[in-house]
Design a protein around this motif. Structure first.
Motif, PDB file in Angstrom:
ATOM      1  N   ILE A 119       6.377   2.086   2.725  1.00 37.25           N
ATOM      2  CA  ILE A 119       6.161   3.534   2.617  1.00 37.25           C
ATOM      3  C   ILE A 119       6.142   3.959   1.156  1.00 37.25           C
ATOM      4  O   ILE A 119       5.303   4.767   0.749  1.00 37.25           O
ATOM      5  N   GLY A 120       7.031   3.420   0.360  1.00 39.26           N
ATOM      6  CA  GLY A 120       7.057   3.733  -1.065  1.00 39.26           C
ATOM      7  C   GLY A 120       5.772   3.315  -1.762  1.00 39.26           C
ATOM      8  O   GLY A 120       5.237   4.041  -2.592  1.00 39.26           O
ATOM      9  N   GLY A 121       5.266   2.130  -1.426  1.00 38.54           N
ATOM     10  CA  GLY A 121       4.008   1.671  -2.010  1.00 38.54           C
ATOM     11  C   GLY A 121       2.849   2.574  -1.653  1.00 38.54           C
ATOM     12  O   GLY A 121       2.016   2.904  -2.508  1.00 38.54           O
ATOM     13  N   LEU A 122       2.797   2.994  -0.416  1.00 38.72           N
ATOM     14  CA  LEU A 122       1.713   3.880   0.012  1.00 38.72           C
ATOM     15  C   LEU A 122       1.810   5.258  -0.652  1.00 38.72           C
ATOM     16  O   LEU A 122       0.798   5.830  -1.080  1.00 38.72           O
ATOM     17  N   LEU A 123       3.018   5.780  -0.748  1.00 40.39           N
ATOM     18  CA  LEU A 123       3.200   7.074  -1.400  1.00 40.39           C
ATOM     19  C   LEU A 123       2.882   7.010  -2.893  1.00 40.39           C
ATOM     20  O   LEU A 123       2.299   7.940  -3.456  1.00 40.39           O
ATOM     21  N   GLY A 124       3.251   5.908  -3.527  1.00 39.91           N
ATOM     22  CA  GLY A 124       2.941   5.735  -4.942  1.00 39.91           C
ATOM     23  C   GLY A 124       1.448   5.655  -5.183  1.00 39.91           C
ATOM     24  O   GLY A 124       0.918   6.261  -6.118  1.00 39.91           O
ATOM     25  N   TYR A 125       0.750   4.918  -4.343  1.00 41.01           N
ATOM     26  CA  TYR A 125      -0.705   4.812  -4.458  1.00 41.01           C
ATOM     27  C   TYR A 125      -1.361   6.177  -4.269  1.00 41.01           C
ATOM     28  O   TYR A 125      -2.250   6.563  -5.027  1.00 41.01           O
ATOM     29  N   ARG A 126      -0.896   6.894  -3.256  1.00 39.99           N
ATOM     30  CA  ARG A 126      -1.477   8.212  -2.979  1.00 39.99           C
ATOM     31  C   ARG A 126      -1.225   9.189  -4.127  1.00 39.99           C
ATOM     32  O   ARG A 126      -2.097   9.961  -4.508  1.00 39.99           O
ATOM     33  N   ASN A 127      -0.030   9.122  -4.694  1.00 41.69           N
ATOM     34  CA  ASN A 127       0.319  10.014  -5.803  1.00 41.69           C
ATOM     35  C   ASN A 127      -0.555   9.722  -7.021  1.00 41.69           C
ATOM     36  O   ASN A 127      -1.051  10.643  -7.677  1.00 41.69           O
ATOM     37  N   ALA A 128      -0.764   8.443  -7.324  1.00 41.59           N
ATOM     38  CA  ALA A 128      -1.600   8.080  -8.472  1.00 41.59           C
ATOM     39  C   ALA A 128      -3.060   8.451  -8.224  1.00 41.59           C
ATOM     40  O   ALA A 128      -3.755   8.895  -9.141  1.00 41.59           O
ATOM     41  N   ALA A 129      -3.514   8.286  -7.005  1.00 45.23           N
ATOM     42  CA  ALA A 129      -4.900   8.644  -6.687  1.00 45.23           C
ATOM     43  C   ALA A 129      -5.106  10.151  -6.788  1.00 45.23           C
ATOM     44  O   ALA A 129      -6.154  10.614  -7.254  1.00 45.23           O
ATOM     45  N   LYS A 130      -4.095  10.907  -6.369  1.00 43.16           N
ATOM     46  CA  LYS A 130      -4.185  12.361  -6.434  1.00 43.16           C
ATOM     47  C   LYS A 130      -4.249  12.841  -7.884  1.00 43.16           C
ATOM     48  O   LYS A 130      -4.913  13.819  -8.194  1.00 43.16           O
ATOM     49  N   ARG A 131      -3.571  12.122  -8.787  1.00 44.15           N
ATOM     50  CA  ARG A 131      -3.570  12.482 -10.208  1.00 44.15           C
ATOM     51  C   ARG A 131      -4.786  11.946 -10.954  1.00 44.15           C
ATOM     52  O   ARG A 131      -4.917  12.164 -12.156  1.00 44.15           O
TER      53      ARG A 131
END
Length: 54
Positions: free
Chosen positions: A9-21
């Protein structure tokens, strides 16, 4: 089990956060790893707490 779920879950959230930025491939990788490690660490503490309280 909690640690593995938190890691994913942390990996997915980190990826999503970086993609959003608007990050590039390496930004997404770095955010994924850092978030995954942080979530896994929290998951480990939760697992130990649950194990000790039972």
């Amino acid at each position: 089990m909690i640690v593995i779920a938190a890691f994913v879950i942390g990996g997915l959230l980190g990826y999503r956060n970086a993609a959003k930025r608007g990050g590039n491939r390496l930004d997404k990788l770095q955010y994924s790893v850092i978030y995954a490690l942080a979530f896994a660490l929290v998951g480990m503490f939760v697992t130990v707490f649950i194990d000790r309280s039972i």
